[in-house]
Design a protein around this motif. Structure first.
Motif, PDB file in Angstrom:
ATOM      1  N   THR A 379       0.813  -1.008   0.157  1.00 16.87           N
ATOM      2  CA  THR A 379      -0.080  -0.031   0.115  1.00 16.87           C
ATOM      3  C   THR A 379       0.744   1.315   0.026  1.00 16.87           C
ATOM      4  O   THR A 379       2.005   1.251   0.530  1.00 16.87           O
ATOM      5  N   VAL A 380       0.450   2.288  -0.741  1.00 19.28           N
ATOM      6  CA  VAL A 380       0.986   3.484  -0.589  1.00 19.28           C
ATOM      7  C   VAL A 380       1.376   4.030   0.821  1.00 19.28           C
ATOM      8  O   VAL A 380       0.711   3.901   1.663  1.00 19.28           O
ATOM      9  N   PRO A 381       2.721   4.293   1.095  1.00 19.08           N
ATOM     10  CA  PRO A 381       3.103   4.525   2.346  1.00 19.08           C
ATOM     11  C   PRO A 381       2.287   5.652   3.119  1.00 19.08           C
ATOM     12  O   PRO A 381       2.000   5.644   4.388  1.00 19.08           O
ATOM     13  N   SER A 382       1.923   6.575   2.423  1.00 18.20           N
ATOM     14  CA  SER A 382       1.190   7.841   3.116  1.00 18.20           C
ATOM     15  C   SER A 382      -0.059   7.325   3.276  1.00 18.20           C
ATOM     16  O   SER A 382      -0.748   7.796   4.481  1.00 18.20           O
ATOM     17  N   GLN A 383      -0.800   6.440   2.758  1.00 18.46           N
ATOM     18  CA  GLN A 383      -2.055   5.765   3.028  1.00 18.46           C
ATOM     19  C   GLN A 383      -1.888   4.696   4.095  1.00 18.46           C
ATOM     20  O   GLN A 383      -2.943   4.714   4.911  1.00 18.46           O
ATOM     21  N   VAL A 384      -1.049   4.193   4.159  1.00 15.23           N
ATOM     22  CA  VAL A 384      -0.758   3.241   5.365  1.00 15.23           C
ATOM     23  C   VAL A 384      -0.831   4.022   6.759  1.00 15.23           C
ATOM     24  O   VAL A 384      -1.343   3.783   7.689  1.00 15.23           O
ATOM     25  N   ALA A 385      -0.100   5.271   6.964  1.00 21.93           N
ATOM     26  CA  ALA A 385       0.209   5.997   7.769  1.00 21.93           C
ATOM     27  C   ALA A 385      -1.136   6.707   8.036  1.00 21.93           C
ATOM     28  O   ALA A 385      -1.673   6.834   9.056  1.00 21.93           O
ATOM     29  N   ALA A 386      -2.157   6.994   7.239  1.00 27.16           N
ATOM     30  CA  ALA A 386      -3.172   7.817   7.285  1.00 27.16           C
ATOM     31  C   ALA A 386      -4.171   6.603   8.092  1.00 27.16           C
ATOM     32  O   ALA A 386      -4.973   7.040   9.011  1.00 27.16           O
ATOM     33  N   MET A 387      -4.218   5.320   7.604  1.00 32.02           N
ATOM     34  CA  MET A 387      -5.035   4.423   8.130  1.00 32.02           C
ATOM     35  C   MET A 387      -4.506   4.000   9.523  1.00 32.02           C
ATOM     36  O   MET A 387      -5.600   3.793  10.523  1.00 32.02           O
ATOM     37  N   LYS A 388      -3.499   3.947   9.767  1.00 28.67           N
ATOM     38  CA  LYS A 388      -2.922   3.733  11.212  1.00 28.67           C
ATOM     39  C   LYS A 388      -3.530   4.888  12.202  1.00 28.67           C
ATOM     40  O   LYS A 388      -3.763   4.601  13.485  1.00 28.67           O
ATOM     41  N   ALA A 389      -3.145   6.156  11.759  1.00 23.41           N
ATOM     42  CA  ALA A 389      -3.614   7.264  12.347  1.00 23.41           C
ATOM     43  C   ALA A 389      -5.428   7.107  12.445  1.00 23.41           C
ATOM     44  O   ALA A 389      -5.686   7.550  13.893  1.00 23.41           O
ATOM     45  N   LEU A 390      -6.113   6.378  11.706  1.00 24.60           N
ATOM     46  CA  LEU A 390      -7.334   6.430  11.911  1.00 24.60           C
ATOM     47  C   LEU A 390      -8.058   5.402  12.797  1.00 24.60           C
ATOM     48  O   LEU A 390      -8.928   5.607  13.315  1.00 24.60           O
ATOM     49  N   LYS A 391      -6.959   4.261  12.569  1.00 23.02           N
ATOM     50  CA  LYS A 391      -7.141   3.114  13.637  1.00 23.02           C
ATOM     51  C   LYS A 391      -7.016   3.847  15.011  1.00 23.02           C
ATOM     52  O   LYS A 391      -7.779   3.414  15.926  1.00 23.02           O
ATOM     53  N   GLU A 392      -6.244   4.782  15.305  1.00 24.92           N
ATOM     54  CA  GLU A 392      -6.001   5.358  16.889  1.00 24.92           C
ATOM     55  C   GLU A 392      -7.148   6.077  16.916  1.00 24.92           C
ATOM     56  O   GLU A 392      -7.722   6.290  18.271  1.00 24.92           O
ATOM     57  N   SER A 393      -7.612   7.021  16.165  1.00 22.18           N
ATOM     58  CA  SER A 393      -8.333   7.907  16.296  1.00 22.18           C
ATOM     59  C   SER A 393      -9.877   7.646  16.429  1.00 22.18           C
ATOM     60  O   SER A 393     -10.564   8.150  17.341  1.00 22.18           O
ATOM     61  N   LEU A 394     -10.060   6.627  15.761  1.00 23.45           N
ATOM     62  CA  LEU A 394     -11.478   5.985  15.656  1.00 23.45           C
ATOM     63  C   LEU A 394     -11.457   4.888  16.740  1.00 23.45           C
ATOM     64  O   LEU A 394     -12.555   4.010  17.104  1.00 23.45           O
TER      65      LEU A 394
END
Length: 481
Positions: A379-394
């Motif tokens: 997966t595109v690294p920036s999208q991996v980082a976004a999904m991990k951040a979303l995992k934490e925030s949600l």
């Protein structure tokens, strides 16, 4: 889905004492880790290895113990961790703090009826976001009862960590007892041409005319930490074999970079028994859909051979005559000689490795066979980082399986509610469906990096329904309660 059969290295009783030339002794400072899965505390083994409880690597799941621990001589083989998909999700990962480089990875899996269900599980394993091992129920009885080791060489290209992930099939709980990882020379096993793009999965590593040896199992050193199996289970038993040794003579040219093949490997060999026209043949299990890197190890350890032309033989792989070997002509006597070849376009689940005499009897010290598994797209690294951040925030719950790469391996579909597609060079996230998950939290700013979403997204919980468009221009920081 590519199915890679489990390579079996049956549990061996370990001798006491310490081992030298063991990269797993170097510790975390050298990015070397011995992880006791399910273990409650760190400990040091009789071989001097420091084993770490796996709680430091955020594995999730639950700890367990084999049903009959007295059959397992090493502590890290008695404990295990399992990952019920109902609570841990489809995918569970160990996050290993590894900088970019090449690494040797060894996994010990055991069932031993730890859950009293008398049914071995089916699951997959990935490294470098690539499917590398597949376990299918029922396991062979020796593996189910005594455990099995699998090992491979993989490139780590992500920072600050690389994931080893376990994926549940159906409702089965993946299980693992230990994970070992250590760095290897970047040029090892033809790394200059294959290192960045391939995972090398061990489909057979044998020492000929000798018993099993290697760090963590015997006192014999191997600076690469490889374990070498006895060859008897791979021989064509319709043929006759004789074992020979170097008789205490020194072997030259071993333990050299980049592969550091151990001296002990070249101190024994097999040759043909009976009629001088007999052949040597090993039958190696393979997945015919893959290519294989075969390494053959030789040393002229017969003092009666003192000149070129006295022992000559042909090497046949998968029925094709690929080279002619004269060990003494190449390197002289009592000197290690290595030869490698890539086998492609196989049509059988068994690879024949045959040595055919030309002059005298053929001789072989060791054999390695590695499946060449291409790295899968990530997966595109920036999208991996976004999904991990979303995992934490949600506060995404563990049951949704948001671990490892969101999109790879592609066959897994591990992240619940996430849909991916192939981009130009990497995988991209195209849809999120997080409705009715009971999520509480907020939408992180980093969600703006998900630039490939094709559909409007719906987050629904209780009476709140909010629609977001791919731009997210007006919804960053919104709260879902």
């Amino acid at each position: 889905m590519r199915l890679l059969p489990l390579f079996l290295l049956l549990l061996a009783a370990a001798a006491g004492g310490s081992a030298s030339d063991d990269p797993f002794l170097s510790g975390a400072a050298n990015h070397s880790y011995n992880i006791d899965c399910g273990g409650a505390a760190d400990f040091t083994s009789t071989f001097g290895r420091r084993w770490l409880a796996d709680q430091f690597f955020s594995p999730g799941g639950a700890a367990g113990m084999v049903a009959e621990p007295h059959r397992f001589p090493q502590p890290q083989e008695r404990t295990l961790r399992f990952f019920p998909p109902s609570s841990a999700g489809k995918s569970s990962c160990y996050s290993l703090p590894l900088p970019p480089g090449r690494y040797y990875l060894r996994i010990f899996s055991v069932y031993d009826n730890y859950d009293s269900k008398a049914r071995t599980p089916s699951f997959d394993v990935s490294a470098a976001a690539t499917l590398v091992l597949s376990f299918r129920s029922p396991w062979p009885e020796p593996a189910a009862r005594y455990g099995a080791y699998s090992d491979l060489i993989f490139p780590s290209a992500t920072e600050p960590a690389s994931d080893v992930c376990f994926y549940s099939l159906s409702t089965d709980a993946p299980v693992v007892a230990s994970i070992e990882v250590a760095p290897v020379h970047p040029l090892a096993y033809d790394g200059a041409t294959t290192g960045a793009d391939l995972v090398l999965v061990n489909y057979g590593r044998v020492t000929c005319g000798n018993s099993l040896f290697g760090p963590g199992f015997t006192k014999d050193p191997d600076a690469f930490a490889r374990v070498w199996q006895a060859d008897v289970d791979f021989r064509n038993n319709d043929l006759k074999y004789d074992a020979i040794t170097a008789g205490g003579r020194k072997i030259f040219g071993s333990n050299q970079p980049p592969n550091y093949f151990p001296t002990k490997l070249y101190e024994s060999a097999v040759t043909t028994g009976g009629d001088a026209s007999n052949e040597i043949e090993y039958l190696m299990p393979v997945d015919a859909r893959l290519s294989y890197m075969v390494w053959l190890h030789f040393a002229e350890i017969d003092a009666g051979i003192g000149a070129a032309g006295q022992r000559v033989f042909d090497v046949m792989l998968a029925g094709e005559n690929v080279t002619r070997i004269d060990i003494f002509k190449q390197v002289g006597g009592f000197t290690a000689f290595k030869w490698t070849y890539v086998v492609e376009n196989l049509t059988s689940s068994t690879l024949s490795v045959k040595l055919v005499p030309v002059v005298g009897r053929p001789i072989l010290c060791g054999l390695e066979n590695y499946a060449m598994v291409p790295l899968e797209m990530r997966t595109v690294p920036s999208q991996v980082a976004a999904m991990k951040a979303l995992k934490e925030s949600l506060k995404i719950p563990a049951r949704m399986g948001w671990n490892g790469d969101p999109c790879a391996p592609r066959a897994w579909d591990a992240w619940e509610g996430v849909t991916c597609h192939r981009g130009d060079k990497e995988l991209v996230i195209t849809q999120l469906d997080l409705a009715s998950q009971g999520l509480k939290g907020f939408i992180t700013d980093e969600i703006s990096h998900l630039k490939d979403l094709e559909l409007e997204l719906q987050f629904t919980d209780r009476k709140l329904t909010t629609w977001f468009r791919p731009t997210f221009t007006c919804v960053t920081g919104s709260v879902i309660e």
